[in-house]
Design an enzyme around this catalytic site. Structure first.
Site, mmCIF file in Angstrom:
data_model
loop_
_atom_site.group_PDB
_atom_site.id
_atom_site.type_symbol
_atom_site.label_atom_id
_atom_site.label_comp_id
_atom_site.label_asym_id
_atom_site.label_seq_id
_atom_site.Cartn_x
_atom_site.Cartn_y
_atom_site.Cartn_z
ATOM 1 N N SER A 1 -4.000 4.357 -3.444
ATOM 2 C CA SER A 1 -5.065 3.790 -4.272
ATOM 3 C C SER A 1 -6.376 4.560 -4.160
ATOM 4 O O SER A 1 -7.461 3.977 -4.226
ATOM 5 C CB SER A 1 -5.271 2.309 -3.945
ATOM 6 N N GLU B 1 -0.347 8.511 3.865
ATOM 7 C CA GLU B 1 -0.302 7.526 2.795
ATOM 8 C C GLU B 1 0.238 6.203 3.329
ATOM 9 O O GLU B 1 1.466 6.012 3.376
ATOM 10 C CB GLU B 1 0.601 8.022 1.665
ATOM 11 N N ASN C 1 -0.098 13.115 -7.944
ATOM 12 C CA ASN C 1 1.348 12.881 -7.924
ATOM 13 C C ASN C 1 1.654 11.951 -9.092
ATOM 14 O O ASN C 1 1.348 10.770 -9.045
ATOM 15 C CB ASN C 1 1.738 12.233 -6.586
#
Ligand code: PGA
Length: 253
Positions: free
Chosen positions: A215, A169, A10
């Site tokens: 991350s 996420e 992304n």
């Protein structure tokens, strides 16, 4: 059940069309010799989608939008419809990314409208859910994530459910360098799979790909993907460099 892993990038608000072309051509070279490639997806900014589709031709790299709108056409300044994306050869769309939710006011109801619209066409939706730091600290992770999943899936037809990809996420892990541990990710993702199973049955839940994002990078992707309920990664920062993205792909290949 073996589920094919997905490595997705992304790019957020990064890279022009020419940078996009250069990246994809480089990535094609990097992955040329790899065996047993996972599914690959890159989500560039909307103005680079057409270039990305062209550069990715015959490479097996799928191209996705970062956002969509739930109307087909009309007076909705700045929005892009699923039909427009499909006509470019785009195959996927992110829905409900936490930045859309937090910075652009997207609600669970908006996410649901977008998902239903995407499912009425041919795009593959990647629906993002995740708790904020305050939610986790208050012990509300499960409640928040399950509610986001249930609200997103309202009114989804059983035959469409199989097309959906989910991404867990945790908001506190996005762009912070703080990754959820493989155990933490797997615990929530197992819960997500069970809640989808409660709606659509075990067979759909079993096939559902659930990605981890926040991350994720070359240093932790393999450990995350070794978990039973982690079927790939959705990568922000570490997807902007072709070498680092190729390393993540190698970890899955
Ligand atoms: P990050 O972003 O990898 O930079 O944390 C992930 C995402 O927002 O999808």
């Amino acid at each position: 059940m073996t589920r094919k892993q997905i490595i997705a990038g992304n790019w957020k608000l990064n890279k022009t069309a020419s940078e996009t072309r250069r990246f994809i051509l480089t990535l094609k070279n990097r992955i040329a010799g790899m065996d047993a490639l996972p599914e690959l997806l890159i989500c560039p900014p909307s103005v680079a989608l057409e270039t990305a589709v062209d550069a990715a031709r015959k490479s097996g790299i799928a191209i996705g939008a970062q956002n969509v709108y739930w109307e087909s056409s009309g007076a909705f300044t700045g929005e892009i419809s699923t039909e427009m994306l499909e006509s470019l050869g785009v195959s996927h769309a992110l829905i409900g990314h936490s930045e859309r939710r937090a910075l652009f006011g997207e609600s669970d109801a908006d996410v649901n409208r977008k998902l239903l619209k995407v499912l009425s066409g041919t795009l593959i939706p990647v629906v993002c859910v995740g708790e904020a730091l305050a939610d986790r600290e208050a012990g509300r992770t499960e409640e928040i994530v399950v509610r986001q999943v249930k609200n997103a899936f309202l009114g989804v037809a059983h035959e469409h459910a199989r097309r959906i990809v989910l991404a867990y996420e945790p908001v506190w892990a996005i762009g912070t360098g703080l990754t959820a541990t493989p155990d933490q990710a797997n615990a929530v993702q197992g819960l997500i799979r069970r809640s989808v199973g409660a709606i659509f049955g075990g067979a759909v839940a079993d096939e559902l790909r659930i990605l981890y994002g926040g991350s994720a990078g070359p240093n932790n992707a393999a450990d995350l993907m070794a978990e039973s309920d982690v079927d790939g990664v959705l990568v922000g920062g570490a997807s902007l460099d072709a070498d680092s993205f190729a390393e993540i792909i190698r970890a899955a290949a």
